[in-house]
Design a protein around this motif. Structure first.
Motif, mmCIF file in Angstrom:
data_model
loop_
_atom_site.group_PDB
_atom_site.id
_atom_site.type_symbol
_atom_site.label_atom_id
_atom_site.label_comp_id
_atom_site.label_asym_id
_atom_site.label_seq_id
_atom_site.Cartn_x
_atom_site.Cartn_y
_atom_site.Cartn_z
ATOM 1 N N VAL A 117 0.870 -0.985 -0.118
ATOM 2 C CA VAL A 117 -0.029 0.016 -0.017
ATOM 3 C C VAL A 117 0.917 1.431 0.065
ATOM 4 O O VAL A 117 0.833 2.224 -0.950
ATOM 5 N N ASN A 118 1.773 1.396 0.850
ATOM 6 C CA ASN A 118 2.653 2.576 1.152
ATOM 7 C C ASN A 118 3.646 2.871 -0.227
ATOM 8 O O ASN A 118 3.923 3.920 -0.594
ATOM 9 N N TYR A 119 4.153 1.872 -0.507
ATOM 10 C CA TYR A 119 5.245 1.845 -1.533
ATOM 11 C C TYR A 119 4.737 1.178 -2.950
ATOM 12 O O TYR A 119 5.724 1.079 -3.726
ATOM 13 N N GLY A 120 3.565 0.666 -3.157
ATOM 14 C CA GLY A 120 3.530 0.151 -4.375
ATOM 15 C C GLY A 120 4.178 -1.019 -4.824
ATOM 16 O O GLY A 120 4.216 -1.278 -6.011
ATOM 17 N N VAL A 121 4.667 -1.648 -4.021
ATOM 18 C CA VAL A 121 5.243 -3.094 -4.438
ATOM 19 C C VAL A 121 4.649 -4.188 -5.118
ATOM 20 O O VAL A 121 3.657 -4.535 -4.790
ATOM 21 N N THR A 122 5.054 -4.501 -6.262
ATOM 22 C CA THR A 122 4.426 -5.519 -7.334
ATOM 23 C C THR A 122 5.725 -6.753 -7.350
ATOM 24 O O THR A 122 5.378 -7.735 -7.784
ATOM 25 N N PHE A 123 6.864 -6.377 -7.001
ATOM 26 C CA PHE A 123 7.934 -7.596 -6.916
ATOM 27 C C PHE A 123 7.631 -8.477 -5.956
ATOM 28 O O PHE A 123 6.749 -8.275 -5.007
ATOM 29 N N ASN A 124 8.289 -9.765 -5.928
ATOM 30 C CA ASN A 124 7.873 -11.054 -5.017
ATOM 31 C C ASN A 124 8.322 -10.534 -3.570
ATOM 32 O O ASN A 124 9.496 -10.322 -3.432
ATOM 33 N N MET A 125 7.418 -10.428 -2.720
ATOM 34 C CA MET A 125 7.794 -10.292 -1.195
ATOM 35 C C MET A 125 7.317 -11.550 -0.523
ATOM 36 O O MET A 125 5.832 -12.186 -1.101
ATOM 37 N N LEU A 126 8.147 -11.957 0.364
ATOM 38 C CA LEU A 126 7.877 -13.327 1.002
ATOM 39 C C LEU A 126 7.641 -13.322 2.491
ATOM 40 O O LEU A 126 7.951 -11.993 2.969
ATOM 41 N N SER A 127 7.157 -14.057 3.221
ATOM 42 C CA SER A 127 7.006 -13.922 4.422
ATOM 43 C C SER A 127 8.368 -13.765 5.142
ATOM 44 O O SER A 127 9.349 -14.309 4.645
ATOM 45 N N PRO A 128 8.397 -13.292 6.206
ATOM 46 C CA PRO A 128 9.575 -12.900 7.131
ATOM 47 C C PRO A 128 10.374 -13.948 7.438
ATOM 48 O O PRO A 128 9.877 -15.016 7.715
ATOM 49 N N VAL A 129 11.872 -13.850 7.183
ATOM 50 C CA VAL A 129 12.654 -15.030 7.496
ATOM 51 C C VAL A 129 14.156 -14.347 8.400
ATOM 52 O O VAL A 129 13.731 -13.149 8.320
ATOM 53 N N HIS A 130 14.702 -15.440 8.763
ATOM 54 C CA HIS A 130 15.939 -14.766 9.605
ATOM 55 C C HIS A 130 16.998 -14.588 8.387
ATOM 56 O O HIS A 130 17.214 -15.630 7.432
ATOM 57 N N VAL A 131 17.688 -13.769 8.311
ATOM 58 C CA VAL A 131 18.815 -13.261 7.476
ATOM 59 C C VAL A 131 20.288 -13.686 7.796
ATOM 60 O O VAL A 131 21.022 -13.349 6.978
ATOM 61 N N TRP A 132 20.395 -13.513 8.954
ATOM 62 C CA TRP A 132 21.740 -13.528 9.576
ATOM 63 C C TRP A 132 21.705 -14.312 10.755
ATOM 64 O O TRP A 132 20.852 -14.841 11.512
ATOM 65 N N GLY A 133 23.089 -14.853 11.273
ATOM 66 C CA GLY A 133 23.333 -15.961 12.183
ATOM 67 C C GLY A 133 23.067 -17.198 12.009
ATOM 68 O O GLY A 133 22.541 -17.697 10.956
ATOM 69 N N SER A 134 23.081 -17.902 13.109
ATOM 70 C CA SER A 134 22.961 -19.557 12.974
ATOM 71 C C SER A 134 21.512 -19.885 12.573
ATOM 72 O O SER A 134 21.367 -20.941 11.865
ATOM 73 N N ASN A 135 20.366 -18.912 12.516
ATOM 74 C CA ASN A 135 19.091 -19.510 12.050
ATOM 75 C C ASN A 135 18.573 -18.738 10.667
ATOM 76 O O ASN A 135 17.577 -18.995 10.425
ATOM 77 N N ALA A 136 19.749 -18.199 10.045
ATOM 78 C CA ALA A 136 19.593 -17.747 8.814
ATOM 79 C C ALA A 136 18.815 -18.633 7.591
ATOM 80 O O ALA A 136 19.218 -19.775 7.652
ATOM 81 N N HIS A 137 17.973 -18.293 6.971
ATOM 82 C CA HIS A 137 17.432 -19.083 5.852
ATOM 83 C C HIS A 137 18.523 -19.618 5.070
ATOM 84 O O HIS A 137 19.767 -18.676 4.736
#
Length: 188
Positions: A117-137
């Motif tokens: 809504v705020n930024y009008g994103v149409t590219f693929n956005m996925l559910s939140p994940v971990h991106v850093w550390g031992s639990n990173a996706h």
């Protein structure tokens, strides 16, 4: 007659089969999914799953870890413009929201509102994940192995279609900067 057939037809068939096999191999290699992209992920605030392998096979990609309440959140505007300009040239843009740096919404619906809504994103956005550390996706673990782990939100990773080139850009490098646009053009 049999001798003529075997001298002319068999070599011709062998050449045709070899050419077909080489063409099929080239086509298969150009559409093959990179091993670290063999995941299905839930789309942001949706029940639908996205097969990342199918989405990215044979295509260059831009992978970004995002956050809704970060000083770099306005980069969504430039990411969307980049997506619109380069999607027909094959570039796949994928956003991975993450709260690893404590700047993402607690509720996925609120994250979706900010993106869509705020930024009008149409590219693929996925559910939140971990991106850093031992639990990173696993995708971010592989990107970290090839370059570096995200040190903050809006780290951008450009990956060539064959996976041989992986470049990272920190949060301060904007998606509309000359250096970034040149890097996008170089992987297309």
């Amino acid at each position: 007659m049999k001798m003529l057939i075997s001298r002319v037809l068999i070599p011709s068939l062998l050449i045709a089969m070899t050419t077909f096999n080489a063409s099929a191999k080239d086509a298969n290699e150009s559409t093959q999914c990179l091993s670290f992209m063999q995941h299905s992920e839930k789309k942001l605030h949706a029940k639908d799953m996205l097969d990342l392998c199918e989405l990215t096979a044979g295509k260059p990609m831009l992978i970004v870890n995002t956050a809704s309440h970060c000083g770099f959140t306005p980069q969504f505007t430039a990411l969307e413009a980049l997506h619109k300009e380069y999607k027909d040239k094959g570039l796949v843009v994928i956003g991975f929201p993450s709260d690893d740096f404590f700047q993402e919404e607690d509720n996925e619906k609120d994250t979706a509102d900010i993106c869509f809504v705020n930024y009008g994103v149409t590219f693929n956005m996925l559910s939140p994940v971990h991106v850093w550390g031992s639990n990173a996706h696993p995708i971010f673990k592989k990107l970290a192995d090839k370059t570096t782990a995200p040190k903050w939100n809006f780290y951008k990773y450009l990956v060539s279609a064959d996976g041989k080139t992986v470049k990272h850009f920190n949060s301060k490098v904007t998606p509309d900067s000359e250096v970034f646009v040149n890097a996008v053009n170089a992987i297309l």
